[in-house]
Scaffold this motif. Structure first.
Motif, short mmCIF file in Angstrom:
data_model
loop_
_atom_site.label_atom_id
_atom_site.label_comp_id
_atom_site.label_asym_id
_atom_site.label_seq_id
_atom_site.Cartn_x
_atom_site.Cartn_y
_atom_site.Cartn_z
N GLU A 52 0.75 -1.13 0.17
CA GLU A 52 0.00 -0.04 -0.05
C GLU A 52 0.98 1.33 0.24
O GLU A 52 0.91 1.93 0.99
N PRO A 53 1.47 1.44 -1.00
CA PRO A 53 2.53 2.76 -1.13
C PRO A 53 1.78 4.07 -0.94
O PRO A 53 2.44 5.00 -0.75
N GLU A 54 0.66 3.99 -1.39
CA GLU A 54 -0.21 5.43 -1.23
C GLU A 54 -0.62 5.57 0.27
O GLU A 54 -1.31 6.71 0.30
N ASN A 55 -0.57 4.80 1.11
CA ASN A 55 -0.93 4.81 2.58
C ASN A 55 -0.06 5.43 3.35
O ASN A 55 1.08 4.79 3.72
N PRO A 56 -0.01 6.76 3.79
CA PRO A 56 0.84 7.41 4.54
C PRO A 56 1.02 6.73 5.97
O PRO A 56 2.21 6.88 6.64
N VAL A 57 0.12 6.00 6.65
CA VAL A 57 0.33 5.56 7.86
C VAL A 57 1.19 4.22 7.79
O VAL A 57 2.07 4.47 8.90
N ASN A 58 1.40 3.73 6.72
CA ASN A 58 2.39 2.59 6.70
C ASN A 58 3.63 3.01 6.62
O ASN A 58 4.66 2.68 7.28
N HIS A 59 3.95 4.27 6.10
CA HIS A 59 5.42 4.80 5.92
C HIS A 59 5.61 5.47 7.27
O HIS A 59 6.59 5.48 7.63
N SER A 67 13.44 5.47 13.60
CA SER A 67 13.88 6.34 14.39
C SER A 67 14.19 5.56 16.06
O SER A 67 15.34 6.10 16.65
N GLU A 68 13.35 4.70 16.45
CA GLU A 68 13.63 4.20 17.65
C GLU A 68 14.62 3.02 17.91
O GLU A 68 15.25 3.02 18.89
N VAL A 69 15.03 2.72 16.58
CA VAL A 69 16.25 1.90 16.61
C VAL A 69 17.69 2.75 16.33
O VAL A 69 18.62 2.11 16.19
N GLY A 70 17.35 3.89 16.16
CA GLY A 70 18.52 4.74 15.92
C GLY A 70 18.89 4.95 14.53
O GLY A 70 19.85 5.54 13.96
N ASN A 76 14.24 9.80 8.31
CA ASN A 76 14.14 11.12 7.68
C ASN A 76 13.57 10.92 6.18
O ASN A 76 12.77 11.99 5.53
N GLN A 77 14.28 10.12 5.59
CA GLN A 77 14.30 10.02 3.86
C GLN A 77 12.65 9.28 3.71
O GLN A 77 12.13 9.99 2.92
N ILE A 78 12.30 8.66 4.84
CA ILE A 78 10.92 8.15 4.55
C ILE A 78 9.90 9.29 4.80
O ILE A 78 8.85 9.59 4.06
N LEU A 79 10.12 10.01 5.84
CA LEU A 79 9.37 11.07 6.21
C LEU A 79 9.28 12.38 5.09
O LEU A 79 8.18 12.77 5.07
N THR A 91 1.75 17.64 8.20
CA THR A 91 2.89 18.44 8.53
C THR A 91 3.68 18.00 9.82
O THR A 91 4.81 18.31 10.14
N GLU A 92 2.99 16.93 10.64
CA GLU A 92 3.67 16.44 11.54
C GLU A 92 5.03 15.68 11.33
O GLU A 92 5.71 15.53 12.27
N CYS A 93 5.14 15.34 10.17
CA CYS A 93 6.45 14.68 9.63
C CYS A 93 7.70 15.48 9.88
O CYS A 93 8.67 15.20 10.16
N TYR A 94 7.30 16.91 9.79
CA TYR A 94 8.59 17.84 9.96
C TYR A 94 8.75 18.01 11.64
O TYR A 94 10.16 18.04 11.87
N PHE A 95 7.80 17.68 12.26
CA PHE A 95 8.27 17.62 13.84
C PHE A 95 9.07 16.17 13.96
O PHE A 95 10.13 16.27 14.68
N TYR A 96 8.81 15.09 13.35
CA TYR A 96 9.43 13.88 13.80
C TYR A 96 10.91 14.23 13.22
O TYR A 96 11.80 13.72 13.65
N MET A 97 11.09 14.73 11.72
CA MET A 97 12.39 15.10 11.21
C MET A 97 13.20 15.83 12.30
O MET A 97 14.43 15.51 12.34
N ALA A 98 12.62 16.96 12.58
CA ALA A 98 13.39 17.79 13.69
C ALA A 98 13.92 16.91 14.86
O ALA A 98 15.13 17.05 14.93
N ASN A 99 12.91 16.00 15.28
CA ASN A 99 13.69 15.10 16.20
C ASN A 99 14.97 14.36 16.02
O ASN A 99 15.81 14.10 16.67
#
Length: 590
Positions: A52-59, A67-70, A76-79, A91-99
């Motif tokens: 399901e490449p079009e489903n953002p939840v999977n990504h 991120s959890e495994v370091g 970030n590439q996926i986000l 837009t929350e992806c940018y918050f995850y990328m910032a972390n």
């Protein structure tokens, strides 16, 4: 000779093919996470993305685990791919990328990402965390960094005020505030979500559905909206739509704890108790947002345990709830319920509510015990979940439930209740007796203006004084009799019984019209009305008792009782209902 013989396969052997789709791999990924097998979880989340490449939840799920495994760079590439190719509104992806950038000590990239998040995210779900990160980055970079605007703060004060009204159970006022806010900021999705909830709590299901679809038209993956929609579908009995949406929610693995909590409560309400159990346990184990000190969370987890037959664990969590919230009646109630369930053979199968208050039936029992008290205890009067149950029951309950709700509204008596009852009077489908009771309650809580009411399918303007359509006029001296009776009945008779007394007085006056009763001794008529009302409700009472209470002779009361009974045939009606005379043996014969 010497050849190997091939063994034929049995004809009845059946081959079951595995359905290899995104759901299949998602479920295995979640199972691997529960076992702390992150390597397998990553592999399975990758396969879910492939299907399901079009489903953002999977990504997002995959990015979160990386991120959890370091593996911050890969995360970030996926986000980045999500916001570039799959769903730019996330837009929350940018918050995850910032972390991730901060964890890689690339503070300039982290600053750029967090500013982009603050300037473009409308809901502000990570606003507090973002402000903390900005402070941290300012120290690391040795210069202040401020976004040009914080989009989620647009209308934030008004939204907080409306949300506070919603939490206090002031649903009508919250609706007014949220409608103004949405008119000013049409893209404020959090406000629309809360408006949908306010409509839902008030029983306006059509408006709630319309509002939630407005959210999803702007952002089809909005988790709060999807969770609310699922609950709406459940109440409306839309089983097919609910099934599809529940399937989608089962495949969702939220990244942020607020989303985990929203999904957990939703799955519990939908009856997906195993999913709710795993999500609540995940929150508690994470220790996020003070979870370990939150009595509500322990209650939710205990309910999920009980609903999945983990009774020992449920009791352990309710005991922890009691320690954290010693004044609450809730944990003691459910611990007692667990004790009863243990003694049942076989155990009774009934699912418990996740709300952190006593069940609705227990609330009504408390109302019954407090029916003659004023005011109603604050724990009932101010509890938003109880209030929402009342508003829902007034629109969708049976006649007996609506009767109880209207009486409870008389004990609450605020502006919200007044508006609900005035709206109730205009519903052509509602029972006329309930409307007369509603008008009585409105007068009881201070309403003095004429009523607009639909009676016998006609819109009428009713006098704010006692509703007596058969009488051409209403005299003040007749109200004086009612005031005497109500003053005596206060804290001894509930509002329904007081309404029945008023109805009896109006019926008597209507039957003897145009003749008017002699009112030299209004206490006698008031005592007679209270006496007969007590009899109608099977309450023991004597003429002598009434005489002491009203400071008048028993014979005067007896005479007034006879006049009312002769006109209204009340004893005859009660004999037919109760199959026996309502007189007390202690009374003298007449």
């Amino acid at each position: 000779m010497g050849r190997k013989k091939r063994v034929a396969a049995p004809e009845d052997r059946k081959i079951i093919a595995l359905q290899m789709d995104a759901t299949f791999f998602f479920e295995r990924a979640v199972r691997s996470l529960d076992r702390y097998r992150y390597d397998k979880a990553i592999k399975y989340f990758r396969r879910a993305c492939d299907y399901e490449p079009e489903n953002p939840v999977n990504h997002c799920n995959l990015a979160g685990i990386l991120s959890e495994v370091g593996k911050y760079n890969e995360s970030n590439q996926i986000l980045q791919k999500i916001v570039d190719e799959v769903d730019p509104s996330m837009t929350e992806c940018y918050f995850y990328m910032a972390n991730n950038f901060a964890n890689m000590e690339d503070f300039e990239a982290a600053e750029k990402a967090i500013i982009h998040y603050l300037e473009h995210d409308e809901e502000g779900q990570f606003l507090q965390e973002s402000e903390e990160m900005m402070e941290f980055l300012s120290c690391e970079l040795e210069h202040p960094a401020e976004p040009a605007t914080i989009k989620s703060r647009e209308g934030l004060f008004e939204h907080d005020k409306a949300r506070s009204l919603l939490e206090q159970g002031q649903f009508g006022e919250a609706v007014k505030q949220l409608k103004k806010l949405i008119k000013k900021y049409p893209d404020f999705l959090a406000a629309r979500n809360n408006l949908a909830l306010a409509y839902y709590y008030m029983g306006h299901f059509a408006k709630a559905m319309e509002t939630i679809h407005q959210v999803l038209e702007q952002e089809e993956g909005n988790l709060h909206a999807l969770c609310n929609l699922a609950i709406f579908y459940q109440h409306l009995g839309e089983k097919e739509k609910l099934g599809r949406l529940t399937g989608l929610l089962r495949k969702t693995y939220p990244y942020h704890q607020e989303h985990v909590f929203k999904l957990a409560t939703t799955m519990g309400i939908l009856g997906e108790h195993e999913a709710a159990y795993l999500l609540f346990r995940r929150i508690l184990k994470s220790g996020a947002c003070g979870a370990e000190g939150d009595p509500c969370l322990y209650h939710y987890l205990a309910v999920a345990c009980a609903n999945t037959d983990r009774y020992a664990e449920a009791e352990r969590h309710w005991r922890e709830t009691a320690k954290l919230d010693p004044k609450s009646e809730v944990p003691a109630f459910y611990l007692n319920l667990m004790e009863k369930r243990r003694t049942m053979a076989p155990p009774e199968r009934s699912y418990l509510s996740y709300h952190y208050h006593l069940p609705f039936e227990e609330q009504f029992r408390a109302i019954g015990q407090s029916a003659v008290e004023d005011p109603l205890p604050d724990k009932i009067r101010k509890d938003p979940l109880v209030r929402s149950s009342f508003f829902w029951a007034l629109r969708h309950g049976d006649l007996e439930t609506k009767l109880q709700v209207i009486q409870a509204f008389g004990l609450i008596g605020d502006q919200e209740v007044t508006e609900a009852l005035l709206e109730f009077l205009l519903d052509p489908e509602e029972n006329d007796y309930l409307k007369r009771l509603a008008m009585f309650v409105l007068r009881h809580i201070g309403w003095t203006e004429p009523f607009r009411v639909v009676m016998d399918k006609e819109v009428l303007t009713a006098d704010p004084r006692p509703y007596a359509p058969a009488l051409p006029e209403w005299e003040e001296s007749w109200s004086g009799v009612l005031r005497l009776a109500f003053a005596s009945m206060n804290k001894r008779f509930d509002l329904v019984q007081q309404h029945d007394l008023e109805t009896l007085w109006i019926e008597y006056l209507s039957r003897v019209h145009p003749k008017k009763p002699r009112l030299q001794k209004p206490e006698g008529w008031a005592a007679a009305l209270e006496y007969l009302t007590a009899k109608m409700h099977r309450r023991a009472v004597t003429y002598e008792e009434m005489a002491v209470r009203y400071q008048i002779s028993p014979n005067t009361i007896r005479t007034c009782v006879k006049h009312i009974d002769d006109a209204c045939k009340l004893r005859e009606k009660m004999n037919a209902i109760f199959s026996g005379p309502p007189t007390d043996e202690s009374e003298p014969s007449q």
